[in-house]
Scaffold this active site. Sequence first.
Site: not given
Length: 310
Positions: A235-236
């Site tokens: 989950l950048h």
Amino acid sequence: MARHRIILDCDPGVDDAIAILLALASPAEVDLLGITCVAGNVPLASTARNARRVCTLAGRRDVAVLAGCARPLMSPAGETAESIHGKDGLGGVGLPEPAFELRPQHAVDFIVEQALAAEGGAVTLCCVGPMTNAALALIKEPRLAPCLERIVFMGGAAFCPGNVSPVAEFNVFVDPHAAHVVLESGVPLVMFGLDVTHQARATAERLAAWEAAGGRVAAAATRMVRAYGGPDPSLHDPCVIAYLIDPGLFGGVDAHVAVACDSAETRGQTVVRVRESHLAGRARNCHVVTRVEADRLFALLAERLGRFRG
């Protein structure tokens, strides 16, 4: 008063969608002035639609959502990432259609207008897609840079391999010239590259905690992430918003960051200099985040997603 007045510049994208939800769920820390959209994970028409779909899911029809640049600064078209995010960009999990219209103003003009209207340095620009809108705003209005408190962006790979080439991360690869403009702008910068965001893995255990938070929004967020990028995806983009909420989750180094623009072999590479011997007189222009307390990050996400009810 919210602690940070932000504009979220994004290309939704599953992880962008989680970043939007985190911002909407955190009014004590984040005053979301608007969401500006850029071509990236999917084309511009889809990113502008998806931002409104996420806001509609959250019951927030009042958010200003604006469309920006449909292509990189120096290329007729950019790379897209439907193979990761799904054909619609949000995992194809049946999110609602937008219940409100785009604002007619161009995203670049909105960024300039909001920053100039704020009292000195009061707006943080959060870029979690290719930085075309940010770069064009900085080029169009020379007064903009000193009016921004900082730019916090997801992009680059400081000390690790890239994800679209051996050396380049997707957002910077799509528009390296825009990244160059931002890195040379003189605005205080915080970089969330793959070094840190690959530590933010959405494991089965962590997603189960989202489901346990309850509610329609948490359930939809869980479905999106399960459809995104294979097992334990990273989950950048939520890392950027989480940093504003609780910077103690993260650590990093001050460095000089530049980007390679013109070589086919190194297009989009972020060259990060930390050692004095490598700086050779260059100023450190960016705080490069390299580590995250991932369990605490996902606990924050679970708690905030659980705030949406109904």
